[in-house]
Design a protein around this motif. Structure first.
Motif, PDB file in Angstrom:
ATOM      1  N   ALA A  80      58.856  14.877 -15.789  1.00 60.76           N
ATOM      2  CA  ALA A  80      57.734  13.973 -16.369  1.00 60.76           C
ATOM      3  C   ALA A  80      57.813  12.872 -15.822  1.00 60.76           C
ATOM      4  O   ALA A  80      58.782  12.352 -15.053  1.00 60.76           O
ATOM      5  N   ILE A 130      51.257  12.494 -24.744  1.00 65.76           N
ATOM      6  CA  ILE A 130      51.411  13.244 -23.545  1.00 65.76           C
ATOM      7  C   ILE A 130      49.860  13.386 -22.948  1.00 65.76           C
ATOM      8  O   ILE A 130      49.019  13.527 -23.563  1.00 65.76           O
ATOM      9  N   ILE A 156      59.906  18.029 -25.879  1.00 64.23           N
ATOM     10  CA  ILE A 156      60.385  17.984 -24.647  1.00 64.23           C
ATOM     11  C   ILE A 156      61.787  17.539 -24.576  1.00 64.23           C
ATOM     12  O   ILE A 156      62.268  16.752 -25.259  1.00 64.23           O
ATOM     13  N   ASN A 179      65.118  16.146 -21.950  1.00 62.92           N
ATOM     14  CA  ASN A 179      65.310  15.486 -20.690  1.00 62.92           C
ATOM     15  C   ASN A 179      66.277  16.548 -19.933  1.00 62.92           C
ATOM     16  O   ASN A 179      67.709  16.561 -20.553  1.00 62.92           O
ATOM     17  N   LEU A 184      54.243  16.723 -17.112  1.00 61.65           N
ATOM     18  CA  LEU A 184      53.685  16.072 -18.201  1.00 61.65           C
ATOM     19  C   LEU A 184      54.036  14.474 -17.794  1.00 61.65           C
ATOM     20  O   LEU A 184      54.848  14.219 -17.487  1.00 61.65           O
ATOM     21  N   ILE A 206      62.396  18.104 -16.924  1.00 61.79           N
ATOM     22  CA  ILE A 206      62.320  18.136 -18.310  1.00 61.79           C
ATOM     23  C   ILE A 206      62.211  19.976 -18.589  1.00 61.79           C
ATOM     24  O   ILE A 206      61.901  20.604 -17.353  1.00 61.79           O
ATOM     25  N   TRP A 221      60.285  21.925 -21.761  1.00 65.75           N
ATOM     26  CA  TRP A 221      59.163  21.538 -22.982  1.00 65.75           C
ATOM     27  C   TRP A 221      58.673  22.954 -23.425  1.00 65.75           C
ATOM     28  O   TRP A 221      58.524  23.960 -22.653  1.00 65.75           O
TER      29      TRP A 221
END
Length: 154
Positions: free
Chosen positions: A43, A66, A88, A90, A120, A143, A145
């Motif tokens: 990210a 996004i 998403i 972390n 992303l 990330i 997702w």
């Protein structure tokens, strides 16, 4: 009278069988349930600066939006995934990233020409929601997702 009850019961017993045939026929023609696929990537964040994204709408930098790579968005207009929700998580990394494990749902609103398929590019709002408020360099973290369904359910 017994004969009439038997016929009524026999005809009712066939209703569930014919009702089941319709959904099963739909599966045979390719209408199957999609399996959720988890993607792993990076990210980063970007500013919209009051300009419309590739999906045609202006968003504040504080909105949870996004930008997806062209490999997802395609070359047509509007891009393929505009308005789609993505969940998403972390996964850590980066400086001052204080919220590993934090989950955010954001909406696809733009295309990121320099992003690979699992990268992303997030608005400030989405990026900060995932990092506990940090935008510090290097301005990226790991990330995982996945797309939410078309109804926005994740």
């Amino acid at each position: 009278m017994i004969f009439n009850s038997f016929l009524l019961g026999a005809s009712l017993a066939t209703i569930p069988v014919s009702a089941l045939a319709q959904p099963l026929a739909g599966l045979a023609t390719g209408h199957t349930l999609a399996k959720r696929i988890t993607h792993y990537g990076t990210a980063t964040f970007y500013e919209q600066n009051g300009a419309a994204g590739s999906c045609g709408q202006v968003h504040a930098d504080s909105d949870n939006i996004i930008a997806l790579s062209p490999s997802w968005q395609g070359s047509g207009y509007p891009p393929k995934y505009c308005g789609r929700k993505i969940e998403i998580t972390n996964d850590g990394g980066g400086d001052n990233n204080n919220d590993q494990g934090k989950v955010v749902v954001a909406t696809v609103a733009d295309t990121c020409p320099g992003c690979d398929s699992n990268h992303l590019d997030l608005s400030h709002g989405a990026f900060q929601a995932l990092t506990g408020g940090a935008l510090d360099p290097p301005g990226q973290f790991e990330i995982e997702w996945h797309f939410c369904n078309v109804k926005g359910q994740c």
